[in-house]
Motif scaffolding. Structure first.
Motif, PDB file in Angstrom:
ATOM      1  N   TYR A  34      15.874  14.898  73.309  1.00 21.25           N
ATOM      2  CA  TYR A  34      14.607  15.618  73.194  1.00 21.25           C
ATOM      3  C   TYR A  34      13.674  14.990  74.237  1.00 21.25           C
ATOM      4  CZ  TYR A  34      15.717  17.939  68.724  1.00 21.25           C
ATOM      5  OH  TYR A  34      16.253  18.739  67.750  1.00 21.25           O
ATOM      6  N   SER A  35      13.075  15.807  75.077  1.00 21.84           N
ATOM      7  CA  SER A  35      12.345  15.238  76.213  1.00 21.84           C
ATOM      8  C   SER A  35      10.973  15.858  76.416  1.00 21.84           C
ATOM      9  CB  SER A  35      13.168  15.426  77.494  1.00 21.84           C
ATOM     10  OG  SER A  35      12.458  14.966  78.622  1.00 21.84           O
ATOM     11  N   TYR A  36       9.982  14.968  76.622  1.00 21.20           N
ATOM     12  CA  TYR A  36       8.675  15.386  77.118  1.00 21.20           C
ATOM     13  C   TYR A  36       8.630  15.330  78.641  1.00 21.20           C
ATOM     14  CZ  TYR A  36       6.210  15.533  72.617  1.00 21.20           C
ATOM     15  OH  TYR A  36       5.767  15.873  71.360  1.00 21.20           O
ATOM     16  N   ARG A  37       9.588  14.655  79.228  1.00 22.59           N
ATOM     17  CA  ARG A  37       9.667  14.594  80.693  1.00 22.59           C
ATOM     18  C   ARG A  37      10.231  15.917  81.197  1.00 22.59           C
ATOM     19  NH1 ARG A  37       9.508   9.724  84.226  1.00 22.59           N
ATOM     20  NH2 ARG A  37       7.761  11.078  84.754  1.00 22.59           N
ATOM     21  N   GLN A  38       9.611  16.454  82.244  1.00 28.94           N
ATOM     22  CA  GLN A  38      10.026  17.746  82.749  1.00 28.94           C
ATOM     23  C   GLN A  38      11.472  17.694  83.237  1.00 28.94           C
ATOM     24  OE1 GLN A  38       6.954  19.842  85.177  1.00 28.94           O
ATOM     25  NE2 GLN A  38       5.781  17.966  84.867  1.00 28.94           N
ATOM     26  N   VAL A  59      19.871  18.949  76.380  1.00 27.83           N
ATOM     27  CA  VAL A  59      18.451  18.605  76.483  1.00 27.83           C
ATOM     28  C   VAL A  59      17.572  19.681  75.857  1.00 27.83           C
ATOM     29  CG1 VAL A  59      16.558  17.983  78.029  1.00 27.83           C
ATOM     30  CG2 VAL A  59      18.899  17.345  78.623  1.00 27.83           C
ATOM     31  N   VAL A  60      16.654  19.254  75.018  1.00 28.48           N
ATOM     32  CA  VAL A  60      15.577  20.106  74.515  1.00 28.48           C
ATOM     33  C   VAL A  60      14.296  19.618  75.156  1.00 28.48           C
ATOM     34  CG1 VAL A  60      14.215  20.795  72.508  1.00 28.48           C
ATOM     35  CG2 VAL A  60      16.703  20.619  72.331  1.00 28.48           C
ATOM     36  N   PHE A  61      13.660  20.462  75.973  1.00 25.29           N
ATOM     37  CA  PHE A  61      12.412  20.083  76.629  1.00 25.29           C
ATOM     38  C   PHE A  61      11.231  20.749  75.940  1.00 25.29           C
ATOM     39  CE2 PHE A  61       9.101  21.450  79.640  1.00 25.29           C
ATOM     40  CZ  PHE A  61       8.576  20.210  79.960  1.00 25.29           C
ATOM     41  N   ALA A  62      10.136  20.012  75.809  1.00 23.13           N
ATOM     42  CA  ALA A  62       8.914  20.575  75.235  1.00 23.13           C
ATOM     43  C   ALA A  62       7.709  19.876  75.833  1.00 23.13           C
ATOM     44  CB  ALA A  62       8.903  20.416  73.714  1.00 23.13           C
ATOM     45  N   LYS A  63       6.600  20.606  75.934  1.00 21.64           N
ATOM     46  CA  LYS A  63       5.350  19.999  76.396  1.00 21.64           C
ATOM     47  C   LYS A  63       4.628  19.282  75.270  1.00 21.64           C
ATOM     48  CE  LYS A  63       4.454  23.118  80.275  1.00 21.64           C
ATOM     49  NZ  LYS A  63       3.485  24.068  80.894  1.00 21.64           N
ATOM     50  N   LYS A  64       4.889  19.716  74.030  1.00 25.20           N
ATOM     51  CA  LYS A  64       4.273  19.076  72.874  1.00 25.20           C
ATOM     52  C   LYS A  64       5.074  19.425  71.627  1.00 25.20           C
ATOM     53  CE  LYS A  64       0.983  22.904  72.261  1.00 25.20           C
ATOM     54  NZ  LYS A  64      -0.454  23.266  72.121  1.00 25.20           N
ATOM     55  N   GLY A  65       4.817  18.689  70.540  1.00 24.21           N
ATOM     56  CA  GLY A  65       5.377  19.043  69.239  1.00 24.21           C
ATOM     57  C   GLY A  65       6.746  18.498  68.903  1.00 24.21           C
ATOM     58  N   LEU A  66       7.302  17.609  69.723  1.00 26.05           N
ATOM     59  CA  LEU A  66       8.634  17.094  69.411  1.00 26.05           C
ATOM     60  C   LEU A  66       8.619  16.214  68.162  1.00 26.05           C
ATOM     61  CD1 LEU A  66      10.152  16.214  72.909  1.00 26.05           C
ATOM     62  CD2 LEU A  66      10.751  18.115  71.406  1.00 26.05           C
ATOM     63  N   GLU A  67       7.534  15.462  67.968  1.00 24.68           N
ATOM     64  CA  GLU A  67       7.446  14.618  66.778  1.00 24.68           C
ATOM     65  C   GLU A  67       7.495  15.469  65.515  1.00 24.68           C
ATOM     66  OE1 GLU A  67       4.748  12.605  69.921  1.00 24.68           O
ATOM     67  OE2 GLU A  67       5.328  14.636  69.310  1.00 24.68           O
ATOM     68  N   VAL A  81      18.331  10.772  71.443  1.00 22.36           N
ATOM     69  CA  VAL A  81      17.420   9.999  72.285  1.00 22.36           C
ATOM     70  C   VAL A  81      16.191  10.852  72.559  1.00 22.36           C
ATOM     71  CG1 VAL A  81      17.098   8.884  74.539  1.00 22.36           C
ATOM     72  CG2 VAL A  81      19.308   8.723  73.369  1.00 22.36           C
ATOM     73  N   VAL A  82      15.017  10.242  72.498  1.00 26.13           N
ATOM     74  CA  VAL A  82      13.776  10.945  72.823  1.00 26.13           C
ATOM     75  C   VAL A  82      13.161  10.274  74.036  1.00 26.13           C
ATOM     76  CG1 VAL A  82      11.560  11.798  71.979  1.00 26.13           C
ATOM     77  CG2 VAL A  82      13.448  11.426  70.369  1.00 26.13           C
ATOM     78  N   LEU A  83      12.821  11.085  75.054  1.00 26.23           N
ATOM     79  CA  LEU A  83      12.190  10.598  76.272  1.00 26.23           C
ATOM     80  C   LEU A  83      10.736  11.052  76.288  1.00 26.23           C
ATOM     81  CD1 LEU A  83      14.991  11.479  78.868  1.00 26.23           C
ATOM     82  CD2 LEU A  83      14.676   9.337  77.606  1.00 26.23           C
ATOM     83  N   THR A  84       9.828  10.137  76.550  1.00 22.02           N
ATOM     84  CA  THR A  84       8.409  10.481  76.582  1.00 22.02           C
ATOM     85  C   THR A  84       7.840  10.238  77.982  1.00 22.02           C
ATOM     86  OG1 THR A  84       7.430   8.318  76.075  1.00 22.02           O
ATOM     87  CG2 THR A  84       8.273   9.609  74.219  1.00 22.02           C
ATOM     88  N   SER A  85       6.746  10.907  78.268  1.00 17.26           N
ATOM     89  CA  SER A  85       6.113  10.781  79.586  1.00 17.26           C
ATOM     90  C   SER A  85       4.922   9.829  79.570  1.00 17.26           C
ATOM     91  CB  SER A  85       5.664  12.162  80.089  1.00 17.26           C
ATOM     92  OG  SER A  85       4.812  12.782  79.151  1.00 17.26           O
TER      93      SER A  85
END
Length: 341
Positions: A34-38, A59-67, A81-85
């Motif tokens: 799950y990724s906030y990184r583009q 990969v699941v990409f999102a600009k917000k709301g993954l939490e 794994v969760v990737l944050t920006s």
């Protein structure tokens, strides 16, 4: 008849076991991110990881709301794994108890202690400076501090994105860590009084505004400068500003991070660990440095030639955990001074 039923039951059980093993084997060759990184920022590393290990990365990409999504999914969440920006999202995952500790000497050897959690719940992946950009209509500042942005010399000359954006929250949190809450509040009030316009847009939009004469100074992450230099439409914006590293004669420039955690209910835990160890490796960190123009956290990896051309600088050595501990107070101060209004 009994013998036939026994044989049938044995066959059914055997088939069920084989099916379960097949499903498990398939899952063992996957890892879910799950990724906030583009996507374009992380795809080169993930593709190389797949080629190196044979493990498929979903990969699941999102600009917000993954939490919130992980909370809703609960124990059945596929996230490994969760990737944050930014550090704010990283610590939000920890606060919500959506992560699990990772014990890996490989990761610990590759990421310095001040850039990872003492309890192994989160790790930094890349660093970026919160630079001050200034217009080339004036001389390049010999020395500039974040504190200076509240002084009268910048009255009506500052542009910035929302104070509530995680990049700015991180900066305010670092100001609290160094200067205390009362002094930081006064600083925020002074910066707000010096704004040329209401906070808006992203970091690149502030540099564009400098070129257009809307303001003379802005805040922005370092890698955006490099990205604009490579962009045909935006190169003129970058050419119009100086890239300044603040607070070089005292605490050093504020560093923000991108990061990673292992999800609490990671169904592919072994592969999640493989991916996290890979992302901290010299190979992956070199790709980050080359493609994204960020500063690698792995001290064995040099910055790209583009970033090296910006010059060496003193970074704030304060542990990320100490800065992030002030993030809630930073958000409260931003609300109290009505920074965005």
């Amino acid at each position: 008849m009994k013998k036939l039923l026994s044989i049938t039951s044995a066959i059914v059980m055997s088939c069920s076991l084989l099916f379960a093993q097949a499903v498990f084997a398939q899952a063992a060759e996957e890892v879910n991110v799950y990724s906030y990184r583009q996507p374009f920022l992380i795809e080169p590393m993930l593709k190389d990881f797949e080629e190196e290990t044979g493990v498929k990365v979903n990969v699941v990409f999102a600009k917000k709301g993954l939490e919130e999504r992980i909370e809703r999914e609960g124990k059945f969440s596929p996230a490994d794994v969760v990737l944050t920006s930014d550090m704010i999202s990283l610590f939000d995952l920890v606060d919500r108890q959506l992560v699990q500790p990772v014990n890996s000497k490989t990761i610990d050897d590759n990421i310095p202690a001040h850039l990872r959690d003492p309890d192994n719940q989160w790790y930094s992946l890349t660093m970026r400076v919160r630079n001050i950009y200034s217009s080339k209509r004036s001389d390049k500042p010999v020395d500039i501090n974040y504190e200076d942005l509240a002084s009268s010399q910048f009255k009506g000359k500052i542009c910035t994105r929302s104070g509530k954006h995680p990049y700015n929250i991180g900066l305010v949190a670092s100001m609290i860590a160094h200067n205390g809450e009362a002094e930081t509040r006064q600083w925020l009030e002074g910066v707000k009084a010096n704004l040329a316009r209401r906070p808006q847009g992203n970091d690149r939009a502030q540099i564009k505004a400098i070129r257009e004469g809307v303001c003379d100074v802005s805040l922005g992450n370092s890698y955006y400068y490099g990205k604009m230099m490579e962009n045909e439409d935006q190169k003129a914006w970058a050419d119009a500003v100086y890239l300044n590293f603040p607070n070089q004669k005292n605490v050093g420039s504020h560093i923000n991070i991108s990061g990673m955690v292992m999800a609490k209910y990671a169904p592919n835990k072994d592969n999640a660990l493989k991916l996290m160890e890979y992302l901290a490796s010299e190979k992956a960190q070199s790709i980050y440095a080359r493609d994204n123009m960020e500063y690698p956290v792995n001290p064995k990896v040099p910055v790209s030639d583009t970033v090296a051309a910006w010059g060496e600088f003193k970074a704030d050595p304060l542990p990320i955990a100490d800065i992030a501990a002030n993030r809630t107070r930073a958000q409260r101060l931003l609300d109290e001074v009505k920074f965005d209004l």
